[in-house]
Design a protein around this motif. Structure first.
Motif, PDB file in Angstrom:
ATOM      1  N   GLY A 249      57.249  38.740  25.608  1.00  0.00           N
ATOM      2  CA  GLY A 249      56.559  39.925  26.113  1.00  0.00           C
ATOM      3  C   GLY A 249      55.071  39.691  26.350  1.00  0.00           C
ATOM      4  N   LEU A 250      54.606  38.462  26.174  1.00  0.00           N
ATOM      5  CA  LEU A 250      53.198  38.169  26.477  1.00  0.00           C
ATOM      6  C   LEU A 250      52.955  38.397  27.979  1.00  0.00           C
ATOM      7  N   ALA A 251      51.831  39.015  28.293  1.00  0.00           N
ATOM      8  CA  ALA A 251      51.542  39.276  29.710  1.00  0.00           C
ATOM      9  C   ALA A 251      51.121  37.976  30.394  1.00  0.00           C
ATOM     10  N   TYR A 252      51.681  37.735  31.601  1.00  0.00           N
ATOM     11  CA  TYR A 252      51.288  36.526  32.342  1.00  0.00           C
ATOM     12  C   TYR A 252      51.396  36.787  33.841  1.00  0.00           C
ATOM     13  N   THR A 253      50.605  36.018  34.572  1.00  0.00           N
ATOM     14  CA  THR A 253      50.689  36.076  36.032  1.00  0.00           C
ATOM     15  C   THR A 253      51.319  34.787  36.528  1.00  0.00           C
ATOM     16  N   PRO A 254      52.468  34.881  37.238  1.00  0.00           N
ATOM     17  CA  PRO A 254      53.049  33.662  37.809  1.00  0.00           C
ATOM     18  C   PRO A 254      52.274  33.260  39.071  1.00  0.00           C
ATOM     19  N   VAL A 255      51.884  32.002  39.150  1.00  0.00           N
ATOM     20  CA  VAL A 255      51.174  31.501  40.335  1.00  0.00           C
ATOM     21  C   VAL A 255      52.043  30.410  40.953  1.00  0.00           C
ATOM     22  N   LYS A 256      52.560  30.696  42.162  1.00  0.00           N
ATOM     23  CA  LYS A 256      53.514  29.762  42.780  1.00  0.00           C
ATOM     24  C   LYS A 256      52.818  28.508  43.315  1.00  0.00           C
ATOM     25  N   VAL A 257      53.382  27.353  42.976  1.00  0.00           N
ATOM     26  CA  VAL A 257      52.917  26.080  43.532  1.00  0.00           C
ATOM     27  C   VAL A 257      54.008  25.653  44.511  1.00  0.00           C
ATOM     28  N   ASP A 258      53.651  25.560  45.798  1.00  0.00           N
ATOM     29  CA  ASP A 258      54.666  25.310  46.819  1.00  0.00           C
ATOM     30  C   ASP A 258      54.888  23.806  47.008  1.00  0.00           C
ATOM     31  N   PHE A 259      56.035  23.319  46.513  1.00  0.00           N
ATOM     32  CA  PHE A 259      56.337  21.890  46.657  1.00  0.00           C
ATOM     33  C   PHE A 259      56.620  21.551  48.125  1.00  0.00           C
ATOM     34  N   ALA A 260      57.102  22.541  48.908  1.00  0.00           N
ATOM     35  CA  ALA A 260      57.433  22.280  50.318  1.00  0.00           C
ATOM     36  C   ALA A 260      56.199  21.833  51.091  1.00  0.00           C
ATOM     37  N   THR A 261      55.043  22.344  50.682  1.00  0.00           N
ATOM     38  CA  THR A 261      53.798  21.932  51.351  1.00  0.00           C
ATOM     39  C   THR A 261      52.987  20.999  50.449  1.00  0.00           C
ATOM     40  N   ALA A 262      53.648  20.475  49.422  1.00  0.00           N
ATOM     41  CA  ALA A 262      53.041  19.499  48.495  1.00  0.00           C
ATOM     42  C   ALA A 262      51.733  20.003  47.882  1.00  0.00           C
ATOM     43  N   ASP A 263      51.723  21.279  47.544  1.00  0.00           N
ATOM     44  CA  ASP A 263      50.517  21.871  46.932  1.00  0.00           C
ATOM     45  C   ASP A 263      50.088  21.134  45.667  1.00  0.00           C
ATOM     46  N   GLN A 264      51.095  20.563  44.972  1.00  0.00           N
ATOM     47  CA  GLN A 264      50.785  19.907  43.696  1.00  0.00           C
ATOM     48  C   GLN A 264      49.975  18.615  43.870  1.00  0.00           C
ATOM     49  N   THR A 265      49.877  18.164  45.143  1.00  0.00           N
ATOM     50  CA  THR A 265      49.129  16.914  45.397  1.00  0.00           C
ATOM     51  C   THR A 265      47.726  17.205  45.957  1.00  0.00           C
ATOM     52  N   LYS A 266      47.421  18.496  46.127  1.00  0.00           N
ATOM     53  CA  LYS A 266      46.156  18.851  46.789  1.00  0.00           C
ATOM     54  C   LYS A 266      45.003  19.002  45.784  1.00  0.00           C
ATOM     55  N   PRO A 267      43.782  18.777  46.251  1.00  0.00           N
ATOM     56  CA  PRO A 267      42.632  18.765  45.332  1.00  0.00           C
ATOM     57  C   PRO A 267      42.524  20.009  44.443  1.00  0.00           C
ATOM     58  N   ALA A 268      42.821  21.193  44.985  1.00  0.00           N
ATOM     59  CA  ALA A 268      42.655  22.418  44.183  1.00  0.00           C
ATOM     60  C   ALA A 268      43.568  22.372  42.963  1.00  0.00           C
ATOM     61  N   PHE A 269      44.809  21.887  43.162  1.00  0.00           N
ATOM     62  CA  PHE A 269      45.738  21.834  42.024  1.00  0.00           C
ATOM     63  C   PHE A 269      45.402  20.662  41.106  1.00  0.00           C
ATOM     64  N   LEU A 270      45.022  19.530  41.696  1.00  0.00           N
ATOM     65  CA  LEU A 270      44.722  18.353  40.870  1.00  0.00           C
ATOM     66  C   LEU A 270      43.518  18.594  39.962  1.00  0.00           C
ATOM     67  N   LYS A 271      42.646  19.499  40.389  1.00  0.00           N
ATOM     68  CA  LYS A 271      41.505  19.861  39.542  1.00  0.00           C
ATOM     69  C   LYS A 271      42.015  20.538  38.265  1.00  0.00           C
ATOM     70  N   LEU A 272      43.104  21.297  38.430  1.00  0.00           N
ATOM     71  CA  LEU A 272      43.707  22.015  37.304  1.00  0.00           C
ATOM     72  C   LEU A 272      44.535  21.055  36.446  1.00  0.00           C
ATOM     73  N   ASN A 273      45.325  20.222  37.117  1.00  0.00           N
ATOM     74  CA  ASN A 273      46.166  19.242  36.409  1.00  0.00           C
ATOM     75  C   ASN A 273      46.148  17.924  37.176  1.00  0.00           C
ATOM     76  N   PRO A 274      45.362  16.956  36.715  1.00  0.00           N
ATOM     77  CA  PRO A 274      45.263  15.671  37.424  1.00  0.00           C
ATOM     78  C   PRO A 274      46.590  14.937  37.523  1.00  0.00           C
ATOM     79  N   LYS A 275      47.599  15.329  36.732  1.00  0.00           N
ATOM     80  CA  LYS A 275      48.923  14.689  36.797  1.00  0.00           C
ATOM     81  C   LYS A 275      49.714  15.171  38.020  1.00  0.00           C
TER      82      LYS A 275
END
Ligand SMILES: N[C@@H](CCC(=O)N[C@@H](CS)C(=O)NCC(=O)O)C(=O)O
Length: 206
Positions: free
Chosen positions: A23-49
């Motif tokens: 029941g902890l409040a959270y906001t889901p933030v979608k990372v779109d693998f189809a556009t390889a968002d996880q490889t982009k600088p904005a996401f890598l700043k959050l998680n370099p992995k």
């Protein structure tokens, strides 16, 4: 408010299910693998992995690694008893989570992410072909040694269960029929019946 960076159907959904359970409040933030968002600088700043999940805390810290996030969620809600207090039980629970992270998730990744480990097409094909065999071996171990009863900890639901649920949710797609593992099959049905999993499905995250 916690922010969970996730991609549909991935291991990050174990964290979403755990958050729904508490029941902890959270906001889901979608990372779109189809556009390889996880490889982009904005996401890598959050998680370099370049991987999900990432959980950004109220203090603004970006936490990673599914097992660590689940441990963190249990620590935020001690009254729910999602992490056993007995050291031996806690070691079993963490042993299951470490196994999922270091062995079963990695076996699964050999199907679609072979280029992490090899360059030649033939090597990547070989890894892909081996996935049903290695995942079936993992499922056999899960069934005999991880599930102590209805859940990882026996009768009581714990923070390891959403993790096990998500990783076992990959079995059918990896060529391992759940019917071959009746205790896992029953565990999956038990998890599907929980409000947390229903909520995640309703949100289109699974
Ligand atoms: N050990 C990490 C692994 C995380 C991981 O590999 N996540 C996958 C999704 S299941 C991912 O983000 N893959 C993106 C990619 O490989 O580009 C954890 O358990 O959090």
């Amino acid at each position: 408010m916690l922010n969970l960076h996730y991609a549909k159907g991935t291991v990050s959904i174990a964290v979403a299910i755990a958050l729904e359970e508490t029941g902890l409040a959270y906001t889901p933030v979608k990372v779109d693998f189809a556009t390889a968002d996880q490889t982009k600088p904005a996401f890598l700043k959050l998680n370099p992995k370049g991987r999900v999940p990432v959980l950004v805390t109220e203090q603004g810290q970006a936490l990673t690694e599914t097992g660590a996030l689940l441990d963190y969620i249990a620590a935020l809600t001690p009254e729910l008893g999602l992490m056993p207090t007995n050291p031996e039980d806690a070691a079993h629970l963490r042993g299951v989570m470490y196994y999922l992270a270091s062995t079963m998730h990695v076996a699964h990744a050999h199907k679609m992410r072979g280029s992490r480990w090899a360059d030649q097409d033939s090597s990547i094909e070989d890894m892909k072909k081996k996935t049903p065999e290695t995942m079936a071996a993992c499922a056999a171990y899960v069934q005999s040694d991880c599930l102590r009863g209805d859940f990882v900890m026996g009768d009581s639901f714990s923070i390891a269960d959403p993790y096990l649920f998500i990783v076992c949710n990959w079995l059918a797609g990896d060529g391992v029929p759940l019917a071959d593992f009746p205790r896992i099959d029953a565990f999956m049905a038990r998890m599907e019946a929980r409000d947390s999993v229903k909520a995640i499905r309703a949100k289109g995250m699974l």
